[in-house]
Motif scaffolding. Structure first.
Motif, PDB file in Angstrom:
ATOM      1  N   ALA A  71      61.339 -13.213  24.730  1.00  0.00           N
ATOM      2  CA  ALA A  71      61.922 -13.462  23.413  1.00  0.00           C
ATOM      3  C   ALA A  71      61.828 -12.202  22.577  1.00  0.00           C
ATOM      4  CB  ALA A  71      61.219 -14.616  22.720  1.00  0.00           C
ATOM      5  N   LEU A  72      62.855 -12.022  21.703  1.00  0.00           N
ATOM      6  CA  LEU A  72      62.880 -10.881  20.790  1.00  0.00           C
ATOM      7  C   LEU A  72      62.458 -11.351  19.413  1.00  0.00           C
ATOM      8  CD1 LEU A  72      63.738  -7.934  20.058  1.00  0.00           C
ATOM      9  CD2 LEU A  72      66.034  -8.857  19.593  1.00  0.00           C
ATOM     10  N   SER A  73      61.596 -10.587  18.759  1.00  0.00           N
ATOM     11  CA  SER A  73      61.150 -10.932  17.408  1.00  0.00           C
ATOM     12  C   SER A  73      60.885  -9.655  16.631  1.00  0.00           C
ATOM     13  CB  SER A  73      59.879 -11.791  17.460  1.00  0.00           C
ATOM     14  OG  SER A  73      58.831 -11.085  18.108  1.00  0.00           O
ATOM     15  N   HIS A  74      60.926  -9.824  15.297  1.00  0.00           N
ATOM     16  CA  HIS A  74      60.621  -8.689  14.430  1.00  0.00           C
ATOM     17  C   HIS A  74      59.233  -8.890  13.830  1.00  0.00           C
ATOM     18  CE1 HIS A  74      61.447  -5.329  11.723  1.00  0.00           C
ATOM     19  NE2 HIS A  74      60.867  -6.057  10.768  1.00  0.00           N
ATOM     20  N   ARG A  75      58.423  -7.868  13.879  1.00  0.00           N
ATOM     21  CA  ARG A  75      57.059  -7.949  13.366  1.00  0.00           C
ATOM     22  C   ARG A  75      56.906  -6.959  12.214  1.00  0.00           C
ATOM     23  NH1 ARG A  75      53.751 -10.454  17.240  1.00  0.00           N
ATOM     24  NH2 ARG A  75      55.128 -11.797  18.495  1.00  0.00           N
ATOM     25  N   ASP A  76      56.448  -7.487  11.077  1.00  0.00           N
ATOM     26  CA  ASP A  76      56.170  -6.590   9.948  1.00  0.00           C
ATOM     27  C   ASP A  76      54.965  -5.698  10.264  1.00  0.00           C
ATOM     28  OD1 ASP A  76      58.275  -7.633   8.487  1.00  0.00           O
ATOM     29  OD2 ASP A  76      57.051  -9.249   7.667  1.00  0.00           O
ATOM     30  N   THR A  77      53.929  -6.302  10.856  1.00  0.00           N
ATOM     31  CA  THR A  77      52.759  -5.528  11.329  1.00  0.00           C
ATOM     32  C   THR A  77      52.407  -6.001  12.715  1.00  0.00           C
ATOM     33  OG1 THR A  77      51.201  -7.102  10.347  1.00  0.00           O
ATOM     34  CG2 THR A  77      51.867  -5.202   8.997  1.00  0.00           C
ATOM     35  N   PHE A  78      51.867  -5.099  13.520  1.00  0.00           N
ATOM     36  CA  PHE A  78      51.545  -5.457  14.900  1.00  0.00           C
ATOM     37  C   PHE A  78      50.364  -4.600  15.368  1.00  0.00           C
ATOM     38  CE2 PHE A  78      52.026  -5.543  19.492  1.00  0.00           C
ATOM     39  CZ  PHE A  78      52.365  -6.863  19.731  1.00  0.00           C
ATOM     40  N   ASP A  79      49.350  -5.272  15.972  1.00  0.00           N
ATOM     41  CA  ASP A  79      48.183  -4.569  16.513  1.00  0.00           C
ATOM     42  C   ASP A  79      48.499  -4.130  17.925  1.00  0.00           C
ATOM     43  OD1 ASP A  79      46.616  -4.914  14.233  1.00  0.00           O
ATOM     44  OD2 ASP A  79      46.061  -6.948  14.846  1.00  0.00           O
ATOM     45  N   ALA A  80      48.673  -2.847  18.107  1.00  0.00           N
ATOM     46  CA  ALA A  80      49.026  -2.276  19.405  1.00  0.00           C
ATOM     47  C   ALA A  80      47.895  -1.368  19.883  1.00  0.00           C
ATOM     48  CB  ALA A  80      50.319  -1.479  19.299  1.00  0.00           C
ATOM     49  N   PHE A  81      47.235  -1.768  20.954  1.00  0.00           N
ATOM     50  CA  PHE A  81      46.106  -1.019  21.502  1.00  0.00           C
ATOM     51  C   PHE A  81      45.089  -0.734  20.407  1.00  0.00           C
ATOM     52  CE2 PHE A  81      49.526  -0.199  24.582  1.00  0.00           C
ATOM     53  CZ  PHE A  81      48.893  -0.666  25.721  1.00  0.00           C
ATOM     54  N   ASP A  82      44.947   0.518  20.019  1.00  0.00           N
ATOM     55  CA  ASP A  82      43.897   0.863  19.057  1.00  0.00           C
ATOM     56  C   ASP A  82      44.450   1.202  17.684  1.00  0.00           C
ATOM     57  OD1 ASP A  82      45.207   3.090  19.811  1.00  0.00           O
ATOM     58  OD2 ASP A  82      43.425   4.321  20.222  1.00  0.00           O
ATOM     59  N   GLU A  83      45.702   0.749  17.404  1.00  0.00           N
ATOM     60  CA  GLU A  83      46.305   1.030  16.088  1.00  0.00           C
ATOM     61  C   GLU A  83      47.163  -0.139  15.634  1.00  0.00           C
ATOM     62  OE1 GLU A  83      49.113   4.203  16.133  1.00  0.00           O
ATOM     63  OE2 GLU A  83      50.009   3.603  18.042  1.00  0.00           O
ATOM     64  N   THR A  84      47.464  -0.119  14.345  1.00  0.00           N
ATOM     65  CA  THR A  84      48.349  -1.144  13.768  1.00  0.00           C
ATOM     66  C   THR A  84      49.676  -0.477  13.415  1.00  0.00           C
ATOM     67  OG1 THR A  84      46.491  -2.402  12.868  1.00  0.00           O
ATOM     68  CG2 THR A  84      48.661  -2.790  11.901  1.00  0.00           C
ATOM     69  N   ILE A  85      50.749  -1.004  13.949  1.00  0.00           N
ATOM     70  CA  ILE A  85      52.083  -0.472  13.652  1.00  0.00           C
ATOM     71  C   ILE A  85      52.830  -1.482  12.784  1.00  0.00           C
ATOM     72  CG2 ILE A  85      52.183   0.933  15.730  1.00  0.00           C
ATOM     73  CD1 ILE A  85      53.739  -1.249  17.085  1.00  0.00           C
ATOM     74  N   SER A  86      53.895  -1.055  12.153  1.00  0.00           N
ATOM     75  CA  SER A  86      54.627  -1.937  11.222  1.00  0.00           C
ATOM     76  C   SER A  86      56.124  -1.818  11.436  1.00  0.00           C
ATOM     77  CB  SER A  86      54.285  -1.584   9.768  1.00  0.00           C
ATOM     78  OG  SER A  86      54.634  -0.242   9.488  1.00  0.00           O
ATOM     79  N   ASP A  87      56.798  -2.869  10.983  1.00  0.00           N
ATOM     80  CA  ASP A  87      58.265  -2.929  11.001  1.00  0.00           C
ATOM     81  C   ASP A  87      58.813  -2.597  12.388  1.00  0.00           C
ATOM     82  OD1 ASP A  87      60.766  -3.369   9.933  1.00  0.00           O
ATOM     83  OD2 ASP A  87      61.010  -1.319   9.192  1.00  0.00           O
ATOM     84  N   ARG A  88      58.490  -3.446  13.343  1.00  0.00           N
ATOM     85  CA  ARG A  88      58.899  -3.200  14.719  1.00  0.00           C
ATOM     86  C   ARG A  88      59.652  -4.415  15.272  1.00  0.00           C
ATOM     87  NH1 ARG A  88      56.373   1.345  16.990  1.00  0.00           N
ATOM     88  NH2 ARG A  88      55.849   2.665  15.207  1.00  0.00           N
ATOM     89  N   ASP A  89      60.605  -4.100  16.155  1.00  0.00           N
ATOM     90  CA  ASP A  89      61.289  -5.133  16.934  1.00  0.00           C
ATOM     91  C   ASP A  89      60.628  -5.158  18.303  1.00  0.00           C
ATOM     92  OD1 ASP A  89      63.410  -5.936  15.068  1.00  0.00           O
ATOM     93  OD2 ASP A  89      64.101  -3.868  15.317  1.00  0.00           O
ATOM     94  N   VAL A  90      60.180  -6.344  18.720  1.00  0.00           N
ATOM     95  CA  VAL A  90      59.342  -6.467  19.903  1.00  0.00           C
ATOM     96  C   VAL A  90      59.917  -7.533  20.835  1.00  0.00           C
ATOM     97  CG1 VAL A  90      57.044  -7.061  20.758  1.00  0.00           C
ATOM     98  CG2 VAL A  90      57.295  -5.779  18.621  1.00  0.00           C
ATOM     99  N   VAL A  91      59.899  -7.195  22.150  1.00  0.00           N
ATOM    100  CA  VAL A  91      60.232  -8.173  23.173  1.00  0.00           C
ATOM    101  C   VAL A  91      58.932  -8.563  23.865  1.00  0.00           C
ATOM    102  CG1 VAL A  91      61.402  -8.619  25.357  1.00  0.00           C
ATOM    103  CG2 VAL A  91      62.575  -7.345  23.547  1.00  0.00           C
TER     104      VAL A  91
END
Length: 513
Positions: free
Chosen positions: A138-158
């Motif tokens: 599924a495709l979704s948009h995330r305002d913030t996302f915890d990726a490995f050892d950092e927090t990223i923002s405004d991302r489109d994620v599958v």
């Protein structure tokens, strides 16, 4: 109100083009999104195979031997950090931003975000699909996302749930969830999508301009044809009017013939009588002059010999026309001339030769004029009942309404028995409308013909008796006066036509028929 082709075409085309553009954009977005998700799912499936083939023993421990380990113990397990390091090094440089592992009970046994270890995903639809051997993404948009050892923002994620099979036995032993960052790819897809939509919109715009030119030309042709049709209808209406007038003029000529005949006869008799009085009148004047100049001494004062001479010369005039007879004949002549004058006056009022514009008029006067003229064409044994109510003045074209009512009355006269037929004409005001009813006790109209009687050229009469245009023209005239004409009929009992005209109407909206 006339149909404005160009206006409605422009509005409809713009609405349709907008719908097409949005629909195309939506469909293309869905297709491209589905293609992107499918592509990322395939990559995540391959990534899962790489992970399972490379570091499966470590995950094998977590997936198959963690069922009795508490969540806190699992989070602090000494192997957790080593597995995390192996996974991040394996995925370095790839768009994968998170990896999770679940056992077949749906428990999260590993996550690159350690705080999520131990979460229950047993009811997640994606997990259940992967557990059954079918990957789900599924495709979704995330305002913030915890990726490995950092927090990223405004991302489109599958996010993909991938079934994990033991590399050695091929047995399903767990489920991986892999998150891929597709922000950059999705942005390119949207850019491409906007370009495609813009290109299609441009083509639609060119198509719209081309069609608009064609429609404008067609509208000009239609308007010209409408003008010609209006002229044709006016000519037909005028022909129908002249046909009615021709029929009435023949009857009027017959009506005029009687007073003309006795007027001519009386004038001939009067001339003959006056000619016969010429000689006696001359001798009378001579006698009077002689009596004045030759008065005798006797009481008569008249020369007897001269008187006898005059009497001998006027012998044979004993049956001279009396002055009273001449006066009576001249009085009859005057009456005949009055009848002819009245008939001509009503005929002039009927045709309204001197007035073909919108005026304030009383419909009762209109009905009286029509009845006077129609009476000459209707068999004398047909009874006509008048029941005229008090009516206000309305703006109308009297000559046109004359044509309507003469058509209705003539039709009624044709429908009734010429010996004992009855026609009733009523006028009254009802709910803001002046209503005129023309009722007859004739044969009536079959129900199958009621819907067609106002159509042009429809007639139940023979070719020689009618053109089928009278009621069609009448309907058009009434509608031009913002009114309504209706009919109700019963076979064998009679027919009633009702004309409704509004008391208050807008000026200047009517055209001569």
């Amino acid at each position: 109100m006339k149909f404005q082709l160009v206006r409605y075409f422009t509005i409809a085309s713009l609405v349709v083009f907008l719908i097409v553009a949005f629909s195309l954009n939506f469909v293309q977005n869905r297709i491209q999104t589905a293609a992107l998700v499918e592509q990322e799912e395939n990559q995540n499936i391959n990534m899962t195979r790489v992970i399972s083939n490379s570091i499966w023993p470590e995950f094998d421990f977590l997936i198959n031997r963690s069922g009795t380990v508490s969540t806190e113990s699992l989070k602090k397990h000494p192997e957790m950090q080593r597995i995390f390091n192996l996974t991040t090094s394996l995925l370095k440089g790839l768009p994968v931003i998170k990896v999770k592992a679940f056992n077949l009970e749906g428990r999260t046994v590993f996550s690159t975000q350690n705080s999520q270890v131990g979460e229950d995903k047993s009811q997640n639809s994606g997990f259940l699909s992967a557990k059954n051997g079918v990957p789900a993404s599924a495709l979704s948009h995330r305002d913030t996302f915890d990726a490995f050892d950092e927090t990223i923002s405004d991302r489109d994620v599958v996010s993909s749930y991938i079934p994990v099979y033991n590399p050695k036995t091929g047995k399903l032993e767990g489920v991986f969830e892999i998150y891929s960052d597709v922000t950059r790819f999705l942005a390119k897809l949207r850019e491409t999508q906007y370009m495609v939509v813009a290109g299609i919109a441009g083509l639609l715009g060119l198509l719209f301009i081309a069609l608009l030119v064609i429609v404008k030309r067609a509208d000009q042709i239609i308007k010209q044809q409408d003008i010609e049709n209006q002229k044709s209808r006016m000519q037909i209406a005028q022909s129908e009017k002249m046909a009615s007038l021709g029929h009435m003029v023949a009857s009027v000529a017959h009506e005029l013939n009687t007073p003309l005949a006795f007027t001519r006869s009386n004038m001939e008799l009067a001339v003959e009588g006056l000619d016969n009085l010429r000689l006696p009148s001359s001798y009378g004047r001579q006698l009077i002059n002689f009596a004045k100049s030759r008065r005798s001494k006797d009481s008569t004062g008249i020369n007897i010999k001269y008187t006898h001479k005059l009497l001998r010369e006027t012998d044979g005039y004993e049956e001279l026309t009396e002055i009273e007879d001449l006066i009576e004949m001249l009085a009859q002549t005057q009456s005949g001339l009055a009848q002819m004058s009245e008939l001509v006056s009503h005929l002039k009022k009927f045709t309204r030769i001197d007035q073909n514009s919108v005026v304030d008029f009383n419909l009762n006067n209109c009905l009286e004029n029509v009845l006077y003229i129609a009476r000459s064409t209707i068999p004398e044994h047909i009874t006509i009942h008048r029941d005229f109510g008090e009516l206000p003045l309305i703006e109308c074209m009297p000559s046109q309404l004359n044509q309507v009512f003469i058509n209705l009355i003539n039709n009624a006269a044709h429908a009734v028995d010429p010996v004992n037929g009855t026609i009733s004409i009523r006028s009254f005001v009802d709910d803001g409308y002046i209503k005129v009813e023309v009722e007859d006790n004739g044969t009536g109209i079959p129900e199958k013909n009621l819907e067609s009687i106002f159509e042009a050229y429809f007639t139940t009469k023979g070719v020689e008796e009618g053109t089928g245009l009278g009621l069609s023209i009448s309907k058009e005239i009434v509608e031009q006066h913002h009114g309504v004409i209706g009919v109700r009929s019963s076979v064998g009992k009679g027919t009633t036509f009702t004309v409704q005209l509004p008391v208050q109407t807008e000026s200047g909206n009517r055209k001569a028929a």
